[in-house]
Design an enzyme around this catalytic site. Structure first.
Site, mmCIF file in Angstrom:
data_model
loop_
_atom_site.group_PDB
_atom_site.id
_atom_site.type_symbol
_atom_site.label_atom_id
_atom_site.label_comp_id
_atom_site.label_asym_id
_atom_site.label_seq_id
_atom_site.Cartn_x
_atom_site.Cartn_y
_atom_site.Cartn_z
ATOM 1 N N ASP A 96 0.866 -1.176 0.000
ATOM 2 C CA ASP A 96 0.000 0.000 0.000
ATOM 3 C C ASP A 96 0.904 1.228 0.000
ATOM 4 O O ASP A 96 1.893 1.280 0.742
ATOM 5 C CB ASP A 96 -0.859 0.042 1.257
ATOM 6 C CG ASP A 96 -1.970 -0.983 1.267
ATOM 7 O OD1 ASP A 96 -2.060 -1.789 0.327
ATOM 8 O OD2 ASP A 96 -2.748 -0.991 2.250
ATOM 9 N N HIS A 153 4.992 -7.384 0.204
ATOM 10 C CA HIS A 153 4.654 -8.690 -0.363
ATOM 11 C C HIS A 153 5.247 -8.840 -1.759
ATOM 12 O O HIS A 153 5.643 -7.858 -2.388
ATOM 13 C CB HIS A 153 3.139 -8.851 -0.403
ATOM 14 C CG HIS A 153 2.500 -8.891 0.963
ATOM 15 N ND1 HIS A 153 1.909 -10.020 1.487
ATOM 16 C CD2 HIS A 153 2.377 -7.930 1.921
ATOM 17 C CE1 HIS A 153 1.436 -9.750 2.702
ATOM 18 N NE2 HIS A 153 1.708 -8.489 2.980
ATOM 19 N N SER A 259 8.558 4.069 4.779
ATOM 20 C CA SER A 259 9.685 4.250 3.876
ATOM 21 C C SER A 259 9.251 4.035 2.433
ATOM 22 O O SER A 259 8.139 4.361 2.062
ATOM 23 C CB SER A 259 10.840 3.325 4.250
ATOM 24 O OG SER A 259 12.030 3.783 3.652
#
Length: 297
Positions: A96, A153, A259
């Site tokens: 995200d 992921h 980050s």
């Protein structure tokens, strides 16, 4: 932009050059890992309110469910909160966040922001042989804001081949800093994971930043801290019982505080990104990131 805002931005950037970024980050990291009872709960509730975090999509819903701030920040999503694109000819967003820049790697350079490029070779640790498979390929840089889900992921099925720890600075990686600090992603501390896939080589670069207390991978645990002064490399078998393999959507790492992830792709691996002029586009884990080039090579 008004002259007042311009001066404010210049001060913010100047302070980043002189502040003890590593010391501050490690101190924040210790506090974020501390079990402080009601104070931890209060801090988490303040953070949820300040950044408008949607706890409805988290597996654990209440601030009191987390005994440290780090556990909250790396919270797991509830089952079904994200759907992984199951098209075999597609790769999915790994996180995200929001796209910072993406496009072609031209003459060994990636776009950081308007007026700023940075070196692919430097990004991946300074070894030309490591960068060679990605020369002429594509890249995408995704920024994770404090409100975002902070587990990373896999965008596609892959086998881990190498991990590289690269020491560096800890500048903020927000859009303001990206537009004003040259070579930002190639000068900050980072962890590079290089994978083999059916369609070519993939590198995922987990970039550290101010008050990013830790970068972890699922196969090796915490990589930093402590911060090092030297580049370290770990090699992994391509096959056999000790090979580390991932399916699309599998978790591969996490940030403790926000980050950036920079992904680089081998030439002719992708036919196109889902969003071609993507700067600022919101990304969601599992949604279509890019289409694979399935034409005969």
């Amino acid at each position: 932009m008004s002259s007042k805002n311009n001066i404010s931005d210049k001060i913010k950037i100047a302070l980043q050059y002189i502040m003890p970024k590593h010391a501050i980050s490690r101190l924040v990291g210790k506090l974020a890992a501390a079990k402080m009872g009601w104070l931890t709960t209060k801090l988490i509730n303040m953070f949820i309110k300040a950044y408008g975090i949607n706890m409805g999509e988290a597996k654990l819903k209440k601030a009191s469910d987390f005994n440290t701030f780090n556990n909250f920040f790396t919270r797991e999503l509830a089952e079904g909160a994200r759907t992984i694109d199951d098209d075999n000819n597609a790769i999915c967003y790994p996180v995200d966040g929001a796209i910072s820049q993406q496009g072609d790697i031209v003459d060994g350079q990636l776009i950081q922001a308007k007026g700023f490029n940075y070196s692919l070779t430097s990004l991946l640790g300074g070894d030309a042989a490591t960068a060679a498979p990605f020369q002429g390929g594509k890249f995408s840089c995704i920024y994770l804001a404090p409100k975002d889900y902070h587990r990373i992921h896999m965008p596609m099925a892959a086998t881990l081949r190498e991990m590289i720890y690269i020491p560096g600075e800890l500048f903020s990686v927000n859009p303001l800093t990206a537009a004003n600090v040259p070579d930002l992603f190639a000068r900050n501390e980072r962890v590079v994971a290089i994978f083999d896939t059916q369609f070519g080589e993939l590198a995922m670069v987990l970039v550290g930043a101010t008050i990013v207390a830790s970068i972890e991978t699922t196969w090796a645990g915490t990589i930093t801290p402590p911060a090092g002064k030297d580049i370290f490399r770990w090699q992994y078998p391509k096959e056999g019982v000790d090979a580390i393999t991932f399916e699309k959507g599998d978790e591969m790492g996490r940030f403790k505080l926000g980050s950036t992830v920079v992904s680089t792709f081998a030439p002719k691996m992708l036919s196109e990104f889902a969003v071609n002029a993507g700067s600022g586009t919101v990304t969601r884990l599992g949604e279509l990131y890019a289409s694979l080039d399935t034409t005969e090579k």
